[in-house]
Write a protein that holds these residues in place. Structure first.
Motif, mmCIF file in Angstrom:
data_model
loop_
_atom_site.group_PDB
_atom_site.id
_atom_site.type_symbol
_atom_site.label_atom_id
_atom_site.label_comp_id
_atom_site.label_asym_id
_atom_site.label_seq_id
_atom_site.Cartn_x
_atom_site.Cartn_y
_atom_site.Cartn_z
ATOM 1 N N ILE A 65 0.864 -1.184 0.000
ATOM 2 C CA ILE A 65 0.000 0.000 0.000
ATOM 3 C C ILE A 65 0.892 1.222 0.000
ATOM 4 C CG2 ILE A 65 -1.856 1.238 1.172
ATOM 5 C CD1 ILE A 65 -2.493 -1.376 2.662
ATOM 6 N N LEU A 66 0.625 2.167 -0.889
ATOM 7 C CA LEU A 66 1.362 3.425 -0.914
ATOM 8 C C LEU A 66 0.469 4.510 -0.327
ATOM 9 C CD1 LEU A 66 3.859 5.107 -1.862
ATOM 10 C CD2 LEU A 66 2.590 5.541 -3.969
ATOM 11 N N THR A 67 1.003 5.241 0.681
ATOM 12 C CA THR A 67 0.266 6.358 1.262
ATOM 13 C C THR A 67 1.135 7.607 1.220
ATOM 14 O OG1 THR A 67 1.039 6.173 3.564
ATOM 15 C CG2 THR A 67 -0.775 4.739 2.880
ATOM 16 N N ASP A 68 0.494 8.758 1.439
ATOM 17 C CA ASP A 68 1.286 9.962 1.637
ATOM 18 C C ASP A 68 1.699 10.036 3.101
ATOM 19 O OD1 ASP A 68 -0.939 10.819 3.054
ATOM 20 O OD2 ASP A 68 -1.646 12.184 1.504
ATOM 21 N N ALA A 69 2.405 11.114 3.493
ATOM 22 C CA ALA A 69 2.932 11.207 4.854
ATOM 23 C C ALA A 69 1.827 11.252 5.898
ATOM 24 C CB ALA A 69 3.829 12.444 4.982
ATOM 25 N N ALA A 70 0.629 11.686 5.515
ATOM 26 C CA ALA A 70 -0.483 11.771 6.458
ATOM 27 C C ALA A 70 -1.237 10.452 6.596
ATOM 28 C CB ALA A 70 -1.444 12.873 6.024
ATOM 29 N N GLY A 71 -0.880 9.448 5.759
ATOM 30 C CA GLY A 71 -1.544 8.155 5.829
ATOM 31 C C GLY A 71 -2.678 7.976 4.844
ATOM 32 N N ASP A 72 -2.913 8.946 3.953
ATOM 33 C CA ASP A 72 -3.950 8.797 2.929
ATOM 34 C C ASP A 72 -3.467 7.826 1.852
ATOM 35 O OD1 ASP A 72 -5.733 10.598 4.110
ATOM 36 O OD2 ASP A 72 -4.712 12.311 3.207
ATOM 37 N N CYS A 73 -4.294 6.840 1.499
ATOM 38 C CA CYS A 73 -3.897 5.801 0.555
ATOM 39 C C CYS A 73 -3.871 6.344 -0.876
ATOM 40 C CB CYS A 73 -4.843 4.617 0.648
ATOM 41 S SG CYS A 73 -4.831 3.804 2.268
ATOM 42 N N LEU A 74 -2.773 6.060 -1.571
ATOM 43 C CA LEU A 74 -2.597 6.488 -2.955
ATOM 44 C C LEU A 74 -2.696 5.330 -3.935
ATOM 45 C CD1 LEU A 74 0.439 8.907 -2.431
ATOM 46 C CD2 LEU A 74 -1.984 9.491 -2.468
ATOM 47 N N ALA A 75 -2.235 4.144 -3.522
ATOM 48 C CA ALA A 75 -2.244 2.995 -4.437
ATOM 49 C C ALA A 75 -2.208 1.700 -3.653
ATOM 50 C CB ALA A 75 -1.061 3.070 -5.404
ATOM 51 N N PHE A 76 -2.840 0.655 -4.207
ATOM 52 C CA PHE A 76 -2.825 -0.698 -3.656
ATOM 53 C C PHE A 76 -2.348 -1.641 -4.759
ATOM 54 C CE2 PHE A 76 -5.650 0.188 -0.005
ATOM 55 C CZ PHE A 76 -6.281 1.343 -0.419
ATOM 56 N N ASN A 77 -1.537 -2.643 -4.404
ATOM 57 C CA ASN A 77 -1.289 -3.664 -5.411
ATOM 58 C C ASN A 77 -2.371 -4.740 -5.295
ATOM 59 O OD1 ASN A 77 -0.473 -5.199 -3.202
ATOM 60 N ND2 ASN A 77 1.332 -6.025 -4.207
#
Length: 337
Positions: A32-44
């Motif tokens: 899971i890719l998130t930004d520094a605040a923990g908002d999800c940007l991408a899932f494999n």
């Protein structure tokens, strides 16, 4: 948070850096890719499977990592200091812990996770779905033994299984290739035979610790050296999972490992370089200071504190304290700067 539908690469609508996209596509672990605040940007795709999400779910913005992982509220503060305070000194760019994961349908499980900073944000690494034991509702359908065996045989990560006394019961091709031994040379033998002699006492202690794992806390991460196929010493990081019988007794361990030799050697070289630099400062009776503009903290070396007439470790890192130590005739000029 941005909209995040799955695309043909299975990484989500967020455009990944090519190297990170390749990792997302090839990994058999959940990413899971998130930004520094923990908002999800991408899932494999593996993360989508683990979390029990549907493609339609990913078209709705607003997922945060805390919707899936039960995290300490202080994790944001921890990740902001990853470059100065590392939970694992041997592999400093990685934060590891055990937590509770929750799927979209309410199922929960205790898992180890890894969080590592990348240029595009934070990558959260979850274990393979086949080894996650869900504690509520109907468990996910289990793979057949043949399918599970095929997955293990084709992974680039190393996978081994062993008894509580360290006897190998399974080794996958990736592990055999790494240490240059055939499966028949390893099965039925103790893993201590591929551990350098000077670290076997440490591994005995680790094995004893692993044998104290419980069904509630079944994971332990271990970093240890091994003897490579060319006789050199290599370093591996292993996520060990204890497997239990109905009585709650450990019957076997399954471990997933990766080669961290380059990271380990770099960290050691960096530490040695810092020690040499510190020695040079001490011999020359010099010091250094650093002003962190984000936190407004002033960080001094021990040598700089001595130059300022303070005992090492007594400076409180406050800019106001620094200004008070400046000569009265120079304070106005220093404050203007």
């Amino acid at each position: 948070a941005p909209s995040n539908p799955l695309n043909s690469n299975g990484t989500g609508g967020f455009l990944l850096d090519p190297s990170l996209a390749a990792l997302f596509a090839a990994s058999f672990q959940g990413l899971i890719l998130t930004d520094a605040a923990g908002d999800c940007l991408a899932f494999n795709p593996v993360a989508v499977e683990i979390l029990g999400l549907e493609t339609d779910d990913l078209e709705v913005p607003g997922f945060t990592i805390t919707q899936f992982l039960e995290l300490d509220p202080a994790w944001v503060t921890e990740q902001q200091h990853l470059t100065s305070q590392f939970p694992n000194s041997q592999n400093p760019n990685i934060h590891r812990h055990t937590t509770t994961i929750q799927r979209a349908n309410g199922q929960t499980a205790v898992i180890p996770y890894t969080m590592t900073p990348q240029a595009q944000g934070l990558v959260w690494i979850l274990p393979p779905p086949q080894i996650i034991e869900w504690s509520s509702h109907e468990p996910p359908a289990k793979l057949t033994q043949a399918t599970y065996q095929a997955i293990l045989e084709t992974q680039t990560e190393m996978v081994v299984r062993f008894l509580p006394d360290s006897t190998f019961t399974y080794v996958n091709p990736a592990y055999c290739q790494m240490i240059g031994r055939a499966p028949e040379d390893l099965l039925g033998r103790h893993f201590f035979e591929v551990i350098p002699p000077d670290t076997q006492a440490m591994m005995q202690e680790e094995l004893q610790a692993m044998n104290t794992l419980t069904p509630q806390h079944p994971f332990r991460i271990v970093i240890n050296p091994s003897i490579g196929h060319d006789g050199s010493q290599i370093w591996h990081e292993w996520t060990n999972q204890a497997l239990f019988n109905e009585a709650g007794e450990i019957i076997e361990f399954q471990a997933t490992g990766r080669d961290i030799t380059a990271d380990y050697n770099f960290t050691r070289a960096l530490k040695a370089a810092k020690e040499r630099l510190q020695l040079a400062f001490e011999i020359a009776e010099m010091g250094y200071c650093d002003w962190d503009l984000r936190s407004n903290r002033v960080i001094w070396s021990d040598g700089y504190e001595r130059l300022m007439g303070l005992a090492p470790g007594t400076f409180d890192q406050r800019i106001e304290t620094f200004i008070s130590l400046v000569h009265p005739q120079d304070r106005e000029r220093v404050q203007a700067v």
